[in-house]
Write a protein that holds these residues in place. Structure first.
Motif, PDB file in Angstrom:
ATOM      1  N   THR A   1      33.938  33.667  32.942  1.00 13.42           N
ATOM      2  CA  THR A   1      35.457  33.605  32.215  1.00 13.42           C
ATOM      3  C   THR A   1      35.877  35.100  31.850  1.00 13.42           C
ATOM      4  N   HIS A   2      34.879  35.677  30.936  1.00 15.27           N
ATOM      5  CA  HIS A   2      35.481  37.061  30.499  1.00 15.27           C
ATOM      6  C   HIS A   2      35.786  37.820  31.736  1.00 15.27           C
ATOM      7  N   LEU A   3      35.170  37.846  32.786  1.00 11.54           N
ATOM      8  CA  LEU A   3      35.495  38.634  33.805  1.00 11.54           C
ATOM      9  C   LEU A   3      37.023  38.425  34.488  1.00 11.54           C
ATOM     10  N   LEU A   4      37.477  37.238  34.630  1.00 10.88           N
ATOM     11  CA  LEU A   4      38.437  36.687  34.989  1.00 10.88           C
ATOM     12  C   LEU A   4      39.536  37.024  33.879  1.00 10.88           C
ATOM     13  N   ASN A   5      39.212  36.953  32.558  1.00  8.07           N
ATOM     14  CA  ASN A   5      40.190  37.115  31.434  1.00  8.07           C
ATOM     15  C   ASN A   5      40.412  38.725  31.589  1.00  8.07           C
ATOM     16  N   SER A   6      39.559  39.641  32.139  1.00  2.00           N
ATOM     17  CA  SER A   6      39.767  41.051  31.843  1.00  2.00           C
ATOM     18  C   SER A   6      40.526  41.431  33.168  1.00  2.00           C
ATOM     19  N   GLY A   7      40.956  40.255  34.150  1.00  2.00           N
ATOM     20  CA  GLY A   7      41.990  40.772  35.206  1.00  2.00           C
ATOM     21  C   GLY A   7      40.903  41.062  36.488  1.00  2.00           C
ATOM     22  N   ALA A   8      39.858  40.766  36.565  1.00  3.04           N
ATOM     23  CA  ALA A   8      39.165  40.926  37.681  1.00  3.04           C
ATOM     24  C   ALA A   8      39.595  39.871  38.949  1.00  3.04           C
ATOM     25  N   ASP A   9      39.608  40.283  40.021  1.00  2.00           N
ATOM     26  CA  ASP A   9      39.935  39.495  41.096  1.00  2.00           C
ATOM     27  C   ASP A   9      38.993  38.368  41.223  1.00  2.00           C
ATOM     28  N   ILE A  10      39.258  37.234  41.576  1.00  2.02           N
ATOM     29  CA  ILE A  10      38.739  35.998  41.633  1.00  2.02           C
ATOM     30  C   ILE A  10      37.524  36.139  42.817  1.00  2.02           C
ATOM     31  N   ASP A  11      37.761  36.747  43.698  1.00  2.00           N
ATOM     32  CA  ASP A  11      36.822  36.895  44.896  1.00  2.00           C
ATOM     33  C   ASP A  11      35.430  37.969  44.464  1.00  2.00           C
ATOM     34  N   MET A  12      36.079  39.056  43.651  1.00  2.00           N
ATOM     35  CA  MET A  12      34.925  39.869  43.232  1.00  2.00           C
ATOM     36  C   MET A  12      34.266  39.034  42.143  1.00  2.00           C
TER      37      MET A  12
END
Length: 343
Positions: A276-287
């Motif tokens: 969740t934190h990775l997604l919130n930081s703007g990371a691409d969902i595939d990454m």
């Protein structure tokens, strides 16, 4: 009269051995935990059926395992052994996997396999996935430094929680990390770790630069095949040990972070937190999918659904701006009125 080979193939034990020893490991390449789960399913099933129909386990035939018997077994697990609906469905999945194997290896049992495949799973309630805020996961990681009185355990537990948060690793991946899996730069820098995930899949995760200092005491004077994290007896840590560790430190920080009581921190909640934190930081969902080792993007999409920050961001994008100054009435537009009068 049937020959010996045909007689043998009627027995459950004849097929269980190659299913558990060859099919699950070589053909399906399933993880060790899944293999053990399937094994335990049949250990319980054969004991239950043997008692139910009063036949010795070694004499059980495929025909003895009727759909009615399987359903009674599943009800027994749920009602008498108090397992969850999810666990009940997992046991059924193991039996269906065996039926699929049997249909492939023994066409004469296809009718039995077909009936087993029609046994429905029970519908489960969809539970909301929980994750921790940044302040909560930081408090959890600092808890060993503040509450544990043994220096070696204090450092180890602190590093393990940070390691789990950084990598989003499953418990089995954490306890399976060996010294050779960690690539440390010659000078202080960003280490890398190879995680061994489900189905023997491997993925490489970068670690924060601070891990160069944090991991050195766990690597120095060890052989490449030694496990990175050890218990107080210098043996590899168990899943139970990790779960109990997180449970203990969660209780220590709940006083200052009461919201954690409802989130019930566990190793898997830390994994949810990482995604969740990775997604919130703007990371691409595939990454994020690759980072977490998900086989399907659908699993990663669950984290996008629960992320409140992403929901608020989307809301702001579609929010309509409301001006304090009312717009000009159409009747005040002289050019428009002139145009309309000319028609």
């Amino acid at each position: 009269m049937k020959n010996r080979k045909n007689t043998e193939t009627e027995y459950l034990g004849y097929w269980l051995r190659p299913f558990l020893i060859e099919y699950l490991i070589v053909t399906r390449n399933l993880s060790r935990n899944t293999q053990m789960s399937y094994r335990d399913t049949f250990r319980m099933l054969v004991s239950y059926v043997s008692t139910l129909i009063s036949i010795a386990i070694d004499n059980l035939k495929i025909s003895d395992i009727t759909t009615d018997v399987i359903t009674k077994f599943l009800d027994y697990l749920e009602i008498e052994r108090k397992v969850s609906v999810s666990s009940r469905n997992n046991r059924l999945a193991a039996i269906k996997a065996f039926a699929k194997f049997l249909a492939w290896k023994s066409p004469e049992h296809i009718d039995w396999c077909h009936h087993v495949s029609l046994i429905p799973s029970k519908k489960t309630e969809k539970r909301m996935i929980t994750y921790m805020d940044k302040s909560e996961i930081e408090a959890l990681a600092d808890a060993p430094l503040k509450t544990c009185k043994y220096q070696g355990i204090r450092s180890r537990d602190h590093v393990i929680i940070l390691f789990m948060y950084n990598t989003g690793a499953r418990v089995s991946e954490v306890i399976g990390v060996k010294v050779k899996d960690v690539a440390m730069p010659p000078k202080r820098g960003m280490p890398m770790v190879t995680l061994h995930g489900k189905g023997r899949k491997e993925r490489i995760c970068p670690l924060w630069e601070d891990f160069w200092d944090l991991l050195k005491p766990f690597i120095d004077n060890k052989l490449p095949n030694d496990y990175l994290f050890l218990n107080r007896y210098n043996q590899p840590m168990s899943r139970f040990c990790i779960y109990e560790m997180i449970k203990k430190y969660s209780q220590d920080v709940i006083l200052n972070h009461p919201s954690l009581a409802n989130k019930r921190p566990s190793p898997h909640v830390i994994r949810h937190t990482t995604a969740t934190h990775l997604l919130n930081s703007g990371a691409d969902i595939d990454m994020v999918r690759n980072w977490m080792g998900h086989s399907s993007i659908d699993t990663t999409n669950i984290y996008a659904e629960i992320s409140m920050e992403r929901k608020l961001e989307a809301l702001k994008k579609c929010e309509q701006s409301v001006s304090d100054t009312p717009s000009r009435k159409w009747s005040e537009d002289k050019e428009l009125i002139t145009f309309l009068d000319s028609l």
